[in-house]
Write a protein that holds these residues in place. Structure first.
Motif, short mmCIF file in Angstrom:
data_model
loop_
_atom_site.label_atom_id
_atom_site.label_comp_id
_atom_site.label_asym_id
_atom_site.label_seq_id
_atom_site.Cartn_x
_atom_site.Cartn_y
_atom_site.Cartn_z
N LEU A 272 0.82 -1.21 0.00
CA LEU A 272 0.00 0.00 0.00
C LEU A 272 0.86 1.26 0.00
O LEU A 272 0.46 2.27 -0.57
N ARG B 213 -1.21 -5.06 2.43
CA ARG B 213 -2.56 -5.60 2.59
C ARG B 213 -2.58 -7.05 2.12
O ARG B 213 -2.16 -7.36 1.01
N TYR C 31 -4.99 -10.05 1.05
CA TYR C 31 -6.33 -10.34 0.56
C TYR C 31 -6.59 -11.84 0.68
O TYR C 31 -5.78 -12.65 0.24
N GLU D 23 -9.75 -8.35 3.89
CA GLU D 23 -8.55 -7.54 3.73
C GLU D 23 -7.93 -7.31 5.10
O GLU D 23 -8.61 -6.83 6.02
N ASP E 100 -4.84 -5.32 6.72
CA ASP E 100 -3.74 -4.37 6.55
C ASP E 100 -2.75 -4.57 7.69
O ASP E 100 -3.15 -4.66 8.86
#
Length: 189
Positions: free
Chosen positions: A6, A59, A61, A128, A130
């Motif tokens: 990110l 992140r 997923y 998700e 982070d």
């Protein structure tokens, strides 16, 4: 499982001054090239080892929760879990509290256990996570063997500067690089 960066790292693990001292360069003529080669060497090492050398936000997923309670995170070392998001039936993101999570961020791969695992309505990438990962905020936090490997790699690429453009690097991995990086590689069967 996909991991996306990110934010890029704020600094590189080795400074331009360290690279120039290693190469015994006194002029500023090659600074732009050297900076590009350092970035290329770092990206190569991180791809080879699964490490993040400098702390940054990433992140993870997931399509669905894993069968066991443990969520594995392939990039590390993981410093903290910042945010957890799932998606409702209308596709809207729903923030989930991360209070009470258990993280073994130094493990390879890192391991995370969450107190709750809410369902997601999205079929793909519906979860998700982070997180921040890396050894620290500066090159001083990066292990010396990894910094030495980076300097060797930059030197090898610098030797090929007339043959390969910076965007076509890495053109070679120097002798000794593999021995320095081997303890940090994540081995799989």
């Amino acid at each position: 499982m996909t991991i996306a960066e990110l934010l890029p790292p704020a600094v590189e693990p080795v400074t331009l001054a360290e690279v120039k001292a290693h190469l015994r360069l006194d002029t500023d003529d090659e600074d732009a090239l050297l900076s590009a080669l350092v970035r290329t060497a770092r990206q190569y090492m991180e791809a080879e080892t699964g490490l993040c050398l400098i702390v940054r936000l990433l992140r993870l997923y997931l399509d669905d929760w894993p069968e066991g309670r443990v969520i594995q995170i392939a990039r590390g070392p993981v410093q903290a879990i910042e945010m957890l998001t799932v998606y409702d039936d209308f596709g809207a993101p729903v923030d989930v509290s991360t209070a009470g999570y258990v993280l073994d961020g130094a493990a390879r791969p890192a391991r995370l256990i969450l107190p709750e695992r809410p369902a997601t309505a999205r079929a793909m990438n519906g979860i998700e996570i982070d997180f921040t990962a890396g050894f620290g905020e500066s090159g001083a936090d990066v292990p010396d063997t990894l910094k030495r490997a980076l300097l060797l790699h930059v030197a090898a690429m610098f030797e090929l500067r007339g043959v390969l453009a910076a965007e076509d690097q890495p053109g070679a991995v120097p002798v000794g690089y593999d021995r320095l990086v081997a303890p940090w590689r994540l081995r799989r069967l």
